[in-house]
Design a protein around this motif. Structure first.
Motif, PDB file in Angstrom:
ATOM      1  N   TRP A 142      37.305  46.139  41.644  1.00 44.59           N
ATOM      2  CA  TRP A 142      36.840  47.438  41.111  1.00 44.59           C
ATOM      3  C   TRP A 142      36.028  48.190  42.166  1.00 44.59           C
ATOM      4  O   TRP A 142      35.990  49.430  42.143  1.00 44.59           O
ATOM      5  CB  TRP A 142      36.036  47.251  39.814  1.00 44.59           C
ATOM      6  CG  TRP A 142      34.704  46.578  40.001  1.00 44.59           C
ATOM      7  CD1 TRP A 142      34.393  45.278  39.728  1.00 44.59           C
ATOM      8  CD2 TRP A 142      33.499  47.163  40.508  1.00 44.59           C
ATOM      9  NE1 TRP A 142      33.087  45.020  40.054  1.00 44.59           N
ATOM     10  CE2 TRP A 142      32.508  46.165  40.527  1.00 44.59           C
ATOM     11  CE3 TRP A 142      33.156  48.443  40.955  1.00 44.59           C
ATOM     12  CZ2 TRP A 142      31.214  46.391  40.977  1.00 44.59           C
ATOM     13  CZ3 TRP A 142      31.856  48.670  41.416  1.00 44.59           C
ATOM     14  CH2 TRP A 142      30.903  47.650  41.412  1.00 44.59           C
ATOM     15  N   GLN A 164      43.092  35.939  37.184  1.00 42.44           N
ATOM     16  CA  GLN A 164      42.074  35.953  36.119  1.00 42.44           C
ATOM     17  C   GLN A 164      40.941  36.931  36.511  1.00 42.44           C
ATOM     18  O   GLN A 164      41.249  38.050  36.903  1.00 42.44           O
ATOM     19  CB  GLN A 164      41.557  34.528  35.844  1.00 42.44           C
ATOM     20  CG  GLN A 164      42.597  33.624  35.179  1.00 42.44           C
ATOM     21  CD  GLN A 164      42.895  34.016  33.719  1.00 42.44           C
ATOM     22  OE1 GLN A 164      42.004  34.187  32.900  1.00 42.44           O
ATOM     23  NE2 GLN A 164      44.190  34.164  33.403  1.00 42.44           N
ATOM     24  N   GLY A 165      39.684  36.502  36.388  1.00 38.49           N
ATOM     25  CA  GLY A 165      38.593  37.416  36.740  1.00 38.49           C
ATOM     26  C   GLY A 165      38.122  37.242  38.170  1.00 38.49           C
ATOM     27  O   GLY A 165      37.149  37.855  38.595  1.00 38.49           O
ATOM     28  N   GLN A 166      38.824  36.381  38.933  1.00 33.10           N
ATOM     29  CA  GLN A 166      38.287  35.982  40.234  1.00 33.10           C
ATOM     30  C   GLN A 166      38.336  37.046  41.321  1.00 33.10           C
ATOM     31  O   GLN A 166      37.659  36.932  42.330  1.00 33.10           O
ATOM     32  CB  GLN A 166      38.963  34.698  40.697  1.00 33.10           C
ATOM     33  CG  GLN A 166      38.388  33.506  39.946  1.00 33.10           C
ATOM     34  CD  GLN A 166      39.323  32.339  39.915  1.00 33.10           C
ATOM     35  OE1 GLN A 166      40.265  32.282  40.698  1.00 33.10           O
ATOM     36  NE2 GLN A 166      39.083  31.416  39.021  1.00 33.10           N
ATOM     37  N   GLY A 167      39.143  38.070  41.104  1.00 36.36           N
ATOM     38  CA  GLY A 167      39.207  39.157  42.090  1.00 36.36           C
ATOM     39  C   GLY A 167      38.340  40.332  41.691  1.00 36.36           C
ATOM     40  O   GLY A 167      38.534  41.434  42.184  1.00 36.36           O
ATOM     41  N   CYS A 168      37.365  40.094  40.807  1.00 34.56           N
ATOM     42  CA  CYS A 168      36.500  41.143  40.280  1.00 34.56           C
ATOM     43  C   CYS A 168      37.300  42.228  39.577  1.00 34.56           C
ATOM     44  O   CYS A 168      37.350  43.389  39.991  1.00 34.56           O
ATOM     45  CB  CYS A 168      35.569  41.719  41.342  1.00 34.56           C
ATOM     46  SG  CYS A 168      34.105  40.710  41.529  1.00 34.56           S
ATOM     47  N   GLY A 206      36.811  37.987  47.787  1.00 36.77           N
ATOM     48  CA  GLY A 206      37.172  37.488  46.464  1.00 36.77           C
ATOM     49  C   GLY A 206      38.515  38.037  46.016  1.00 36.77           C
ATOM     50  O   GLY A 206      39.389  37.296  45.556  1.00 36.77           O
ATOM     51  N   MET A 231      35.719  41.261  34.793  1.00 37.66           N
ATOM     52  CA  MET A 231      35.123  39.980  35.207  1.00 37.66           C
ATOM     53  C   MET A 231      35.816  38.765  34.591  1.00 37.66           C
ATOM     54  O   MET A 231      35.325  37.651  34.707  1.00 37.66           O
ATOM     55  CB  MET A 231      33.635  39.913  34.819  1.00 37.66           C
ATOM     56  CG  MET A 231      32.739  40.833  35.609  1.00 37.66           C
ATOM     57  SD  MET A 231      32.769  40.345  37.329  1.00 37.66           S
ATOM     58  CE  MET A 231      33.202  41.907  38.063  1.00 37.66           C
ATOM     59  N   GLY A 232      36.935  38.988  33.885  1.00 38.46           N
ATOM     60  CA  GLY A 232      37.598  37.872  33.226  1.00 38.46           C
ATOM     61  C   GLY A 232      36.902  37.451  31.940  1.00 38.46           C
ATOM     62  O   GLY A 232      37.159  36.371  31.417  1.00 38.46           O
ATOM     63  N   THR A 279      30.825  43.069  52.043  1.00 41.58           N
ATOM     64  CA  THR A 279      31.265  44.359  52.563  1.00 41.58           C
ATOM     65  C   THR A 279      32.662  44.241  53.182  1.00 41.58           C
ATOM     66  O   THR A 279      33.169  45.201  53.764  1.00 41.58           O
ATOM     67  CB  THR A 279      30.235  44.914  53.568  1.00 41.58           C
ATOM     68  OG1 THR A 279      30.000  43.921  54.570  1.00 41.58           O
ATOM     69  CG2 THR A 279      28.918  45.226  52.868  1.00 41.58           C
ATOM     70  N   ILE A 329      27.381  48.611  47.731  1.00 43.14           N
ATOM     71  CA  ILE A 329      27.804  48.437  46.339  1.00 43.14           C
ATOM     72  C   ILE A 329      27.981  46.949  46.084  1.00 43.14           C
ATOM     73  O   ILE A 329      27.502  46.411  45.105  1.00 43.14           O
ATOM     74  CB  ILE A 329      29.144  49.171  46.101  1.00 43.14           C
ATOM     75  CG1 ILE A 329      28.962  50.674  46.306  1.00 43.14           C
ATOM     76  CG2 ILE A 329      29.699  48.874  44.711  1.00 43.14           C
ATOM     77  CD1 ILE A 329      30.262  51.436  46.452  1.00 43.14           C
ATOM     78  N   CYS A 330      28.683  46.281  47.009  1.00 44.00           N
ATOM     79  CA  CYS A 330      28.889  44.834  46.918  1.00 44.00           C
ATOM     80  C   CYS A 330      28.377  44.196  48.203  1.00 44.00           C
ATOM     81  O   CYS A 330      28.539  44.744  49.285  1.00 44.00           O
ATOM     82  CB  CYS A 330      30.368  44.518  46.731  1.00 44.00           C
ATOM     83  SG  CYS A 330      30.681  42.740  46.632  1.00 44.00           S
ATOM     84  N   GLN A 331      27.740  43.006  48.034  1.00 43.18           N
ATOM     85  CA  GLN A 331      27.219  42.303  49.227  1.00 43.18           C
ATOM     86  C   GLN A 331      28.353  41.840  50.133  1.00 43.18           C
ATOM     87  O   GLN A 331      28.160  41.682  51.333  1.00 43.18           O
ATOM     88  CB  GLN A 331      26.330  41.127  48.816  1.00 43.18           C
ATOM     89  CG  GLN A 331      27.054  39.873  48.354  1.00 43.18           C
ATOM     90  CD  GLN A 331      27.755  40.062  47.041  1.00 43.18           C
ATOM     91  OE1 GLN A 331      27.401  40.920  46.243  1.00 43.18           O
ATOM     92  NE2 GLN A 331      28.792  39.265  46.789  1.00 43.18           N
TER      93      GLN A 331
END
Lengths: 207, 291
Positions: free
Chosen positions: B274, B182-186, B146, B242-243, B65, B61-63
């Motif tokens: 997420w 902010q959006g930095q943690g996805c 992240g 995503m902020g 892992t 899902i996300c690179q």
């Protein structure tokens, strides 16, 4: 949606505004923490003497990065044994860690775009105006989706940094991103940070 | 003892490539709450497309892992030493098969081990013995860097916010952590919050609550109401997916408490992105099932 094809001209960069969705086509290079630190120390600040193939890679990077894009990404790559590399998952990593380096790297190589997630700070925004370049936001975590737009892995530099940190040269087609920092001082991240700060303060005033 | 290497490999594959249904459902709900055509709405659409594609193609899902965090509950008679070696073998194989990115980097020499194994501490494995009649279970969370980087720990009282040593103070520092992320943690994220403990146990506990399904509330009504209030107020911040700005910043808040020293009062916040990759494997005799 605006199509951006690398190499990108300065006037194209200046025509882009915060909020604009783009599809990127052409060659770009991945680079993240180790790569940025290495470029700054070895070629820009020159606090570390070049070693191994550093100078050869530098010559290649100069050609590849002019007018091109640095993608903050540590991909999952298959075909490591056969060297028939393929990006399996390749979403953006958090960009803010490159804040101390980014503007200087872009200026040095005359690169025109950074793709990442989470946005960057004031130093980078200033660099966006001076160089010029734009910051392009990809969807964090959308790794399988984005990997489909990577049509070919052309090659890789600095594999000794490890798979995630190596600099992968890739060809992409209609890579989806949104301009969130432009060459005119506009930053969606600064806008959201400022607005949320005011709301936070009003929430903190309640016990 | 059974060799479960193959079954653990499947657990890792599932966790990395197939987002749990409860998380996906919550993301779909979030999409209906955002303005159609907004950047927030488009971000969630892309996220949901990616979830589907990853499941279909069996790709991560996300690179990132992440840090593989295993919790093993074993009935008497299992060898934890052997289970550990099977987990490690399965993880190396999952990396070879591109279900996992090689993510273990020696911090002193800056060298990636290449197979996700690093010293005794990577992957992170916790063992707990359970009653004899209970099944063996292995739970796994993959937590990316992240979101790990935007986690925070506050030592209370925290004067910059006027946050004292009580639930009112906890509320303030958690909101502060969400603002700082902010959006930095996805975003939209899931908050694991532990109150109390020492610095180490507090952070560990803030991750353990993330093993609970979406919608699981702390049974203490005082804590439940804080969980719900924090989710509501975090979303008022308007940070959004995503902020980008929007209505969904936090999907859920999970809070737990643990005993502390009289002198210490820590609030630890683990922010989960997420891509809330969490799976469980249950071994009942020769039957193996996954949740």
């Amino acid at each position: 949606m605006h199509t951006l094809t690398t190499p990108i001209q300065d006037e194209t960069i200046r025509s882009l505004k915060v909020g604009e969705a783009v599809g990127i086509t052409g060659t770009m290079i991945t680079g993240r923490d180790t790569a940025h630190k290495w470029m700054i120390e070895t070629f820009i600040n020159k606090t570390r003497p070049p070693q191994g193939d550093d100078l050869q890679v530098y010559e290649e990077l100069k050609k590849l990065l002019k007018g091109s894009i640095i993608y903050h990404c540590g991909p999952v790559v298959s075909g490591l044994e056969t060297k028939e590399y393929k990006f399996v998952a390749a979403g953006p990593t958090t960009s803010i860690r490159e804040e101390p380096y980014q503007a200087d790297v872009m200026k040095h190589f005359d690169a025109k775009g950074v793709i990442g997630k989470g946005g960057m700070g004031e130093k980078t925004l200033k660099g966006c105006q001076e160089v010029p370049f734009v910051y392009l936001h990809a969807i964090g975590g959308a790794a399988s989706f984005i990997a489909r737009t990577v049509k070919r892995v052309v090659g890789v530099f600095k594999l000794e940094f490890g798979i995630p940190e190596a600099m992968w040269v890739i060809e992409v087609e209609e890579f989806p991103a949104v301009v969130t920092m432009d060459a005119h001082g506009g930053s969606q991240h600064a806008v959201v940070a400022q607005a949320s700060k005011m709301i936070l303060e009003s929430l903190l005033a309640i016990d | 003892m059974q060799d479960l290497t193959h079954e653990i490999l499947e657990l890792i594959r599932l966790t990395s490539t197939d987002l749990p249904a409860d998380v996906e459902l919550r993301l779909k709900q979030a999409l209906t709450e955002e303005e159609p055509g907004s950047a927030a709405s488009e971000a969630l659409e892309t996220i949901l497309k990616n979830v589907e594609l990853s499941r279909l193609n069996s790709t991560p899902i996300c690179q990132d892992t992440g840090t593989p965090i295993f919790y093993v509950h074993y009935p008497e008679g299992w060898s934890t030493r052997q289970l550990k070696s099977q987990i490690r073998a399965a993880l190396a194989e999952a990396t070879k098969r591109s279900f996992m990115r090689p993510n273990a980097v020696d911090a002193i020499y800056d060298k990636n081990s290449g197979n996700n194994l690093g010293g005794e501490d990577f992957p992170s494995i916790h063992f707990e013995e359970v009653d004899k009649d209970q099944p063996l279970t292995i739970q796994l969370i993959l937590k990316g860097g992240g979101c790990e980087n935007v986690g925070a720990q506050y030592s209370m009282p925290y004067n910059p916010l006027g946050a004292g040593r009580d639930l009112r103070g906890v509320r303030k520092v958690v909101l502060d952590a969400v603002y700082k992320a902010q959006g930095q943690g996805c975003a939209p994220g899931i908050l694991g919050v532990a109150i109390g403990g020492d610095r180490g146990s507090s952070y560990i506990k803030s991750k353990e609550v993330l093993f609970e399904k979406m919608g699981t509330r702390n049974p203490d009504p005082n804590v439940t109401s804080l969980e719900e209030r924090l989710t509501r107020e975090a979303n008022q911040l308007g940070i959004g997916p995503m902020g980008f700005g929007g209505k969904t910043t936090v999907l859920e808040t999970k809070i737990t408490g643990l005993h502390r020293l009289p002198a210490s009062y820590f609030v630890s916040i683990s922010y989960m992105c997420w891509a809330y990759r969490r799976r469980k494997m249950i071994v009942n005799g020769n039957q193996v099932s996954y949740e």
